[in-house]
Design a protein around this motif. Structure first.
Motif, PDB file in Angstrom:
ATOM      1  N   LYS A 244      18.749  82.013 -48.774  1.00 40.84           N
ATOM      2  CA  LYS A 244      19.284  80.949 -47.911  1.00 40.84           C
ATOM      3  C   LYS A 244      20.726  81.249 -47.526  1.00 40.84           C
ATOM      4  N   ALA A 245      21.492  81.831 -48.456  1.00 40.83           N
ATOM      5  CA  ALA A 245      22.885  82.189 -48.165  1.00 40.83           C
ATOM      6  C   ALA A 245      22.945  83.258 -47.078  1.00 40.83           C
ATOM      7  N   LYS A 246      22.060  84.247 -47.158  1.00 40.32           N
ATOM      8  CA  LYS A 246      22.051  85.315 -46.148  1.00 40.32           C
ATOM      9  C   LYS A 246      21.601  84.787 -44.786  1.00 40.32           C
ATOM     10  N   ILE A 247      20.688  83.824 -44.791  1.00 43.70           N
ATOM     11  CA  ILE A 247      20.281  83.201 -43.527  1.00 43.70           C
ATOM     12  C   ILE A 247      21.459  82.467 -42.893  1.00 43.70           C
ATOM     13  N   ALA A 248      22.224  81.757 -43.735  1.00 39.53           N
ATOM     14  CA  ALA A 248      23.403  81.033 -43.246  1.00 39.53           C
ATOM     15  C   ALA A 248      24.407  81.995 -42.615  1.00 39.53           C
ATOM     16  N   ILE A 249      24.643  83.123 -43.273  1.00 39.85           N
ATOM     17  CA  ILE A 249      25.594  84.100 -42.759  1.00 39.85           C
ATOM     18  C   ILE A 249      25.081  84.731 -41.464  1.00 39.85           C
ATOM     19  N   ALA A 250      23.773  85.024 -41.424  1.00 41.00           N
ATOM     20  CA  ALA A 250      23.192  85.658 -40.234  1.00 41.00           C
ATOM     21  C   ALA A 250      23.240  84.742 -39.015  1.00 41.00           C
ATOM     22  N   THR A 251      23.018  83.445 -39.231  1.00 39.48           N
ATOM     23  CA  THR A 251      23.017  82.503 -38.099  1.00 39.48           C
ATOM     24  C   THR A 251      24.421  82.163 -37.636  1.00 39.48           C
ATOM     25  N   GLY A 252      25.428  82.479 -38.465  1.00 35.28           N
ATOM     26  CA  GLY A 252      26.805  82.177 -38.080  1.00 35.28           C
ATOM     27  C   GLY A 252      27.321  83.080 -36.982  1.00 35.28           C
ATOM     28  N   GLY A 253      26.806  84.315 -36.919  1.00 40.12           N
ATOM     29  CA  GLY A 253      27.242  85.235 -35.872  1.00 40.12           C
ATOM     30  C   GLY A 253      28.711  85.597 -35.990  1.00 40.12           C
ATOM     31  N   ILE A 254      29.330  85.842 -34.845  1.00 39.17           N
ATOM     32  CA  ILE A 254      30.729  86.278 -34.817  1.00 39.17           C
ATOM     33  C   ILE A 254      31.693  85.109 -34.945  1.00 39.17           C
ATOM     34  N   VAL A 255      31.444  84.038 -34.188  1.00 39.39           N
ATOM     35  CA  VAL A 255      32.395  82.920 -34.151  1.00 39.39           C
ATOM     36  C   VAL A 255      31.857  81.669 -34.827  1.00 39.39           C
ATOM     37  N   GLY A 256      30.602  81.668 -35.279  1.00 40.09           N
ATOM     38  CA  GLY A 256      30.067  80.530 -36.005  1.00 40.09           C
ATOM     39  C   GLY A 256      29.492  79.436 -35.125  1.00 40.09           C
ATOM     40  N   ASN A 257      28.861  78.472 -35.773  1.00 45.40           N
ATOM     41  CA  ASN A 257      28.223  77.357 -35.065  1.00 45.40           C
ATOM     42  C   ASN A 257      29.149  76.168 -34.866  1.00 45.40           C
ATOM     43  N   GLY A 258      30.323  76.217 -35.467  1.00 44.20           N
ATOM     44  CA  GLY A 258      31.266  75.116 -35.323  1.00 44.20           C
ATOM     45  C   GLY A 258      31.398  74.318 -36.608  1.00 44.20           C
ATOM     46  N   ALA A 259      32.542  73.684 -36.775  1.00 48.77           N
ATOM     47  CA  ALA A 259      32.824  72.901 -37.984  1.00 48.77           C
ATOM     48  C   ALA A 259      31.802  71.789 -38.167  1.00 48.77           C
ATOM     49  N   GLY A 260      31.218  71.709 -39.358  1.00 55.48           N
ATOM     50  CA  GLY A 260      30.266  70.656 -39.686  1.00 55.48           C
ATOM     51  C   GLY A 260      28.869  70.880 -39.154  1.00 55.48           C
ATOM     52  N   LYS A 261      28.615  72.004 -38.488  1.00 57.35           N
ATOM     53  CA  LYS A 261      27.315  72.223 -37.844  1.00 57.35           C
ATOM     54  C   LYS A 261      26.419  73.184 -38.619  1.00 57.35           C
ATOM     55  N   SER A 262      26.688  73.332 -39.890  1.00 55.90           N
ATOM     56  CA  SER A 262      25.828  74.165 -40.729  1.00 55.90           C
ATOM     57  C   SER A 262      24.467  73.496 -40.924  1.00 55.90           C
ATOM     58  N   VAL A 263      23.427  74.291 -40.836  1.00 59.10           N
ATOM     59  CA  VAL A 263      22.062  73.808 -41.083  1.00 59.10           C
ATOM     60  C   VAL A 263      21.628  74.144 -42.501  1.00 59.10           C
ATOM     61  N   MET A 264      22.009  75.316 -42.973  1.00 60.84           N
ATOM     62  CA  MET A 264      21.551  75.798 -44.275  1.00 60.84           C
ATOM     63  C   MET A 264      22.175  75.035 -45.438  1.00 60.84           C
ATOM     64  N   LYS A 265      23.224  74.263 -45.201  1.00 62.50           N
ATOM     65  CA  LYS A 265      23.805  73.476 -46.288  1.00 62.50           C
ATOM     66  C   LYS A 265      22.797  72.470 -46.834  1.00 62.50           C
ATOM     67  N   ASN A 266      21.794  72.101 -46.007  1.00 60.32           N
ATOM     68  CA  ASN A 266      20.774  71.148 -46.440  1.00 60.32           C
ATOM     69  C   ASN A 266      19.681  71.808 -47.270  1.00 60.32           C
TER      70      ASN A 266
END
Length: 396
Positions: A244-266
């Motif tokens: 799940k941690a690697k999925i979170a990092i992979a979906t973040g890309g170069i600049v990320g999804n934005g503050a508070g917009k993490s999906v994998m935290k759930n």
């Protein structure tokens, strides 16, 4: 302004620590929603307030400690060492369960209700103690036998009391002690012997734990299964967190999804503590992850600068002894998130939520700032150094 005038020491370290602490509110607030909406425990504002209280008290520790002359810590380590050993023994024996988890590495502080990880305090006290001993034998020829009781016996006791419940912390402490001894000029041939003895002792411990499973229930199995899972190339149920941690990092890309917009935290357990770096990369991208790493490396650079500029051998070793583990722990936390290291349970210093481990990080930072505080050192020269109580009262 009067308060700010009393803040001395390395300004760059003050700035890095303050920036890391301020930034921590964003990922902690975001990741805490996992505990609120998935686990159903508390509120996001509640976790944010708790995090703020811990950090505020932590900065109080930094301020108070940075006003103390560094030579005062020599005597303090002698007093604190037996206290730490008793706390570790109590922590290992109490076998308490906190929030459904085995809490053999924590004790609960009465009245305030905070849980306290005694191994973090032990790590700081032990590094000060080792720095004191290395200073004492500087430029002296010693035998291994002469160093067993004053140096290696306390190190051995601390490691043994921490190892069953917290293998990663025991390993970090042992590694940092060896590094500090190497830097401090302890004979290298003796260090090789200590490493060999450590490997042998660990092997015997593992064999004993496997032969008698009830000897260390629910303690050894966890970290042993993590190592086995890491060495196994095939994905198993034990790899859930790291996947799940690697999925979170992979979906973040170069600049990320934005503050508070993490999906994998759930979906990621310990998203606000052990795996908060994965959430940071998901929300702020690789750019945010590298910037965060840069600040820890900047902290490392300033620690080396402060150590190098200190006038005393004890000051140099003290700064390196309490400072290097902070950066080392941060790098391990990041390495775990990208599966370069087995899951360890190590938090990200000054960033992760919960736990009074942040207080011990602040204690170490306060000691580093004390060594860089030329003002308080010059004042202490005018006070009788043989009277520690006078030194302390003169600086607070």
């Amino acid at each position: 302004m009067g308060f700010l005038n009393k803040i001395n020491g390395d300004k760059a370290i003050w700035a890095v620590v303050a920036l890391l602490a301020l930034f921590s509110f964003l990922p902690v607030y975001s990741a805490s929603s996992n505990l609120v909406y998935v686990v159903g425990n508390g509120t996001t504002i509640g976790y944010l307030v708790k995090h703020a209280i811990l950090l505020l008290m932590g900065f109080g520790i930094i301020y108070g400690v940075h006003r103390i002359p560094t030579h005062f810590f020599k005597g303090l380590s002698l007093i604190a060492m037996p206290v730490v050993l008793l706390l570790l023994l109590y922590t290992l024996a109490q076998g308490q369960v906190i929030d459904g988890a085995n809490a053999s590495r924590w004790i609960r502080i009465p009245i305030v209700g905070f849980t306290f990880q005694t191994s973090n305090l032990a790590a700081v006290v032990l590094m000060i103690y080792v720095a004191r001993y290395l200073t004492k034998i500087k430029d002296k020829t010693i035998t291994f036998k002469e160093s067993i009781l004053p140096l290696w016996l306390p190190v051995f006791l601390v490691i043994v009391l921490i190892l069953p419940a917290n293998f990663s912390t025991a390993g970090i402490i042992f590694s940092m002690v060896l590094l500090l001894c190497f830097i401090g000029g302890y004979p290298f041939k003796y260090l090789i012997g200590i490493v060999a003895a450590g490997i042998l002792s660990l092997t015997l411990f593992i064999l004993t734990a496997k032969a008698v499973p009830d000897l260390f229930p629910n303690r050894v199995d966890t970290w042993m299964s993590r190592i086995e899972s890491f060495s196994n190339p095939e994905d198993t149920e034990a790899d859930y967190q790291i996947e799940k941690a690697k999925i979170a990092i992979a979906t973040g890309g170069i600049v990320g999804n934005g503050a508070g917009k993490s999906v994998m935290k759930n979906f990621l357990p310990q998203s606000s503590s052990d795996f908060i770096y994965a959430i940071i990369v998901e929300e702020y991208g690789l750019l945010g992850g590298f910037v965060l790493m840069f600040f820890y490396l900047l902290l490392l650079f300033r620690i080396v600068v402060v150590a190098n500029s200190n006038d005393t051998v004890f000051g140099k070793l003290l700064v390196l002894g309490v400072g290097l583990p902070i950066v080392f722990q941060a790098l391990i936390n990041m390495a775990v998130a990208v599966e370069l290291f087995p899951v360890t349970g190590q938090t990200l210093p000054l960033i992760s939520s919960g736990g009074t481990s942040s207080w011990m990080t602040c204690l170490a930072i306060g000691i580093i700032l004390s060594a860089s505080n030329k003002h308080v050192q010059s004042e202490s020269d005018e006070i009788d150094e043989t009277n520690p109580l006078e030194v302390l009262s003169g600086q607070l």
